[in-house]
Design an enzyme around this catalytic site. Structure first.
Site, PDB file in Angstrom:
ATOM      1  N   GLU A 196      -3.498  -8.783  -5.384  1.00  0.00           N
ATOM      2  CA  GLU A 196      -4.671  -9.454  -5.929  1.00  0.00           C
ATOM      3  C   GLU A 196      -4.898  -8.890  -7.313  1.00  0.00           C
ATOM      4  O   GLU A 196      -5.032  -7.672  -7.469  1.00  0.00           O
ATOM      5  CB  GLU A 196      -5.862  -9.088  -5.038  1.00  0.00           C
ATOM      6  CG  GLU A 196      -6.709 -10.245  -4.620  1.00  0.00           C
ATOM      7  CD  GLU A 196      -7.888  -9.733  -3.820  1.00  0.00           C
ATOM      8  OE1 GLU A 196      -7.743  -9.587  -2.595  1.00  0.00           O
ATOM      9  OE2 GLU A 196      -8.934  -9.462  -4.425  1.00  0.00           O
ATOM     10  N   ASP A 233     -19.530  -6.674  -8.265  1.00  0.00           N
ATOM     11  CA  ASP A 233     -18.723  -5.460  -8.254  1.00  0.00           C
ATOM     12  C   ASP A 233     -19.535  -4.193  -8.487  1.00  0.00           C
ATOM     13  O   ASP A 233     -20.491  -4.176  -9.249  1.00  0.00           O
ATOM     14  CB  ASP A 233     -17.624  -5.565  -9.310  1.00  0.00           C
ATOM     15  CG  ASP A 233     -16.516  -6.514  -8.864  1.00  0.00           C
ATOM     16  OD1 ASP A 233     -15.938  -6.258  -7.797  1.00  0.00           O
ATOM     17  OD2 ASP A 233     -16.269  -7.513  -9.561  1.00  0.00           O
ATOM     18  N   TYR A 286     -11.157 -14.297   3.509  1.00  0.00           N
ATOM     19  CA  TYR A 286     -11.443 -12.945   3.061  1.00  0.00           C
ATOM     20  C   TYR A 286     -12.787 -12.560   3.663  1.00  0.00           C
ATOM     21  O   TYR A 286     -13.801 -13.140   3.303  1.00  0.00           O
ATOM     22  CB  TYR A 286     -11.490 -12.940   1.534  1.00  0.00           C
ATOM     23  CG  TYR A 286     -11.620 -11.583   0.863  1.00  0.00           C
ATOM     24  CD1 TYR A 286     -12.616 -10.674   1.230  1.00  0.00           C
ATOM     25  CD2 TYR A 286     -10.765 -11.228  -0.182  1.00  0.00           C
ATOM     26  CE1 TYR A 286     -12.731  -9.449   0.607  1.00  0.00           C
ATOM     27  CE2 TYR A 286     -10.883  -9.996  -0.823  1.00  0.00           C
ATOM     28  CZ  TYR A 286     -11.866  -9.118  -0.420  1.00  0.00           C
ATOM     29  OH  TYR A 286     -11.994  -7.913  -1.057  1.00  0.00           O
TER      30      TYR A 286
END
Lengths: 266, 410
Positions: A50, A61, A176
């Site tokens: 990835e 993040d 995911y």
């Protein structure tokens, strides 16, 4: 149509193996080291790679990937150069799936049609666009199907059954599963809760499920591999590129640190 | 610089239809957030739709507007400044007289009442100038809720009085060091906090930006400004104004004033922060110099480079120092209903000084931008021109940074 992600899981499943997915930020700490890291990941055991497309405002993040993105942007990385990295990777490796993960704005500014066209050409197999939930991803559906680049979707602890059904129906490749409510590389997931969620997702879909966010030890990965199809390691790798004391390492040192870390995980 | 708007075109336009159910104003707006937040946004939207129809919610809101904020705010004829403007009549909508000194609290009361309805115990907010943080901290003190305010380190330094007040009110201030340490970065951090605490936390966004339903919700709560102003001007002048003028960072005070007038025969002007000049790269003029993109959950005009990385905004006014603008403004610009112009730091400072000396009103640096637009364009006005300007905040918070610009030690 052939896609390396589907092929990879077909092989892994037939060998009863799980997928180790490695995330690194493109261009971190600089173009040439980043290229070396990405080229080496399959040798270090990565089944899927990835590659993060850095964005100035990565709102999902944690500090590790924020700093990594800033380093990468400062070093001059952009989508064009990231595609170059993938292109050169594909010259040597035609089987490891590559997924680009990023935020929508840089992709949009690149131009959607040319972005997807280039992805297909250099051999990108999937995309994770963090801030493009199912409510908004009609903006790219035309291109994902035209160029056979999978739009990998996220399932989170807040996703209810109705959404889960809808998302898995729309998905290809794998799902995911975001193991924590939060941002990357901060909270430690409760493996028993993750297990419960994954088993519930498995009732709805046959798609492989990978677990990401807060995964950094072999203790976790061994547990996860018992019920999921693999895991994603991100911040833990990036921490090896530049440690918290901002110490800069040579590319040789970085590569040996990543190799050692990943060999202990598998 | 200012084109005349084809007002006829908008007379029968149904502005109330926007945003659509997906939060779109034309192409702008939307919900560009991580999956973790999506279910929560849907439930905020659902709860807001319910609250809008609830008489109890409306009564509660009206009660706090009147008795806590001090609404309606006056519409004041600024007679001496009017003489400076070619004898045009200029009225100030005095939202600077609100409790906590700006329009921000109108929205905070609304959102916190909604958070309470949803059973949330913890409030997070971002702040630039500190006015939204202060208003949020105030309302949280009133309703006994935990309050966490994210504020860029740069802004903490230039808005020390508000930081101190927020702490007195019991809010926890989390300094943000990422990026340029201003409003944009504070918003990133607040979103990260919210993603991590979705179960008990409500994010009170301070401007008409962010993912749907925020731009709509904030607009609705701030519309009280325009609704009052319309009633007041009709009472005082027996007619609608020729111009509405307001400053724009994210654009909440502006949209609050503009929204109830969108169908009317009124020229509407939003003034962005021109910083050191819009050709210097140091400004916050997202509409004049930005292009459409995606940030903080919505599709709108953004200051960005060719790779789509968001660029730093600059303004003397912390409240305007944001590289984006609310999506409804982006759309109003695109359809040509509102004109967007800009004023520089220096022009705003001049207007600030003039307003203080001529009207005895110390304005915040934000509305000083709006005033400087009027001063610059006075030749376009005459004794028949009627103007409403939103005096959306007072200047107490700015005196330290202004004294620095004027070279005065206090």
């Amino acid at each position: 149509m052939y896609n390396r992600i589907e092929e990879k899981f077909r092989v892994l499943r037939s060998e009863k193996k799980k997928a180790m997915t490695c995330f690194v930020t493109s261009g971190d700490p600089n173009f040439s080291t980043s290229k070396k890291i990405i080229n080496s990941l399959p040798d270090f055991g990565a089944d899927i790679i990835e590659i993060g497309l850095p964005f100035s405002d990565p709102m999902a993040d944690g500090p590790t990937i924020q700093k990594s993105s800033q380093r990468a942007i400062k070093s001059g990385i952009n989508i064009e150069k990231t595609l170059e990295i993938v292109d050169s990777f594909r010259n040597k490796n035609d089987h490891t799936p590559i997924i680009l993960m990023g935020y929508f704005n840089p992709i949009f500014q690149f131009g959607l049609d040319s972005f997807f066209k280039r992805c297909k050409k250099v051999g990108v197999d999937g995309l994770i666009i963090v801030d493009l939930p199912p409510e908004e991803d009609d903006l790219i559906i035309k291109y994902t199907s035209k160029y056979n680049v999978f739009n990998i979707r996220l399932i989170t602890p807040t996703t209810d059954t109705k959404r889960l059904k809808k998302i898995s129906r729309l998905s290809k490749g794998f799902l995911y599963y975001v193991s924590v409510m939060g941002i990357t590389g901060t909270k430690k997931p409760s493996i028993s809760k993750v297990k419960k969620s994954v088993l519930a997702i498995k009732k709805v879909t046959n798609l492989p499920i990978l677990i990401g966010f807060g995964i950094n030890s072999s203790k976790q990965t061994r547990e996860i591999n018992k019920f999921a199809d693999g895991y994603v390691i991100g911040s833990a790798i990036i921490n090896l590129i530049e440690d918290t004391k901002f110490k800069k390492y040579s590319s040789k040192v970085i590569l040996s640190k990543i190799k050692l870390f990943l060999s202990n995980l598998k | 610089m200012l084109k005349k708007t084809n007002l006829k075109k908008f007379r029968k336009f149904n502005f109330k239809k926007f945003p659509d159910k997906n939060g779109r104003f034309g192409n702008f707006g939307g919900r560009f957030v991580a999956e973790t937040l999506m279910p929560l946004l849907l439930s905020v939207q659902k709860e807001y739709e319910k609250a809008k129809k609830s008489k109890k919610f409306k009564d509660e809101l009206d009660y706090y507007f009147k008795h806590y904020i001090g609404r309606p705010s006056p519409l004041y004829f600024a007679e001496r400044l009017s003489k400076k403007l070619n004898n045009a009549k200029i009225y100030f909508k005095r939202d600077e007289l609100n409790h906590t000194g700006a329009h921000k609290i109108n929205n905070c009361i609304g959102q916190v009442l909604l958070a309470k309805r949803m059973g949330k115990k913890r409030i997070v907010a971002e702040t630039g100038a500190g006015q939204h943080g202060l208003a949020t901290a105030t309302v949280c003190a009133l309703f006994d809720l935990e309050c966490v305010v994210y504020m860029g380190e740069t802004d903490i330094k230039r808005q020390a009085p508000n930081v101190f007040k927020m702490k007195l009110l019991g809010a926890k201030i989390n300094p943000v060091k990422s990026g340029t340490s201003t409003l944009k970065d504070a918003m990133n951090e607040a979103l990260r906090d919210w993603v991590s605490n979705v179960n008990d936390t409500f994010y009170v966004i301070g401007t008409v930006a962010g993912p749907h339903p925020y731009p709509m919700m904030v607009r609705d709560f701030q519309s009280v400004i325009g609704i009052e102003a319309k009633k007041q001007i009709l009472g005082l002048e027996k007619r609608l104004p020729d111009f509405l003028v307001a400053c724009i960072g994210g654009g909440s005070n502006a949209l609050g004033l503009f929204y109830p007038f969108l169908n009317d025969n009124v020229e509407i002007i939003g003034v962005e922060a021109g910083g050191k000049g819009i050709n210097t790269g140091k400004h916050a003029a997202s509409i004049s110099k930005g292009k459409p993109g995606f940030l903080h959950g919505n599709h709108t005009y953004l200051l960005q480079n060719e790779d789509g990385q968001i660029e730093d905004a600059h303004s003397i006014s912390a409240g305007l120092d944001y590289p984006g603008i609310g999506p409804e403004h982006a759309w109003l610009k695109e359809i040509g209903r509102v004109s967007y112009v800009n004023a520089t730091d220096q022009e705003a400072l001049e207007a600030f000084k003039l307003c203080t000396r001529m009207e005895g009103i110390i304005p915040a640096l934000e509305p000083a931008h709006a005033l400087s637009f009027l001063l610059k364009n006075k030749k376009k006005f005459n004794s028949k021109t009627l103007i409403i300007m939103n005096m959306c905040g007072r200047g107490d918070k700015d005196i330290f940074s202004i004294s620095k610009h004027l070279g005065v030690e206090i």
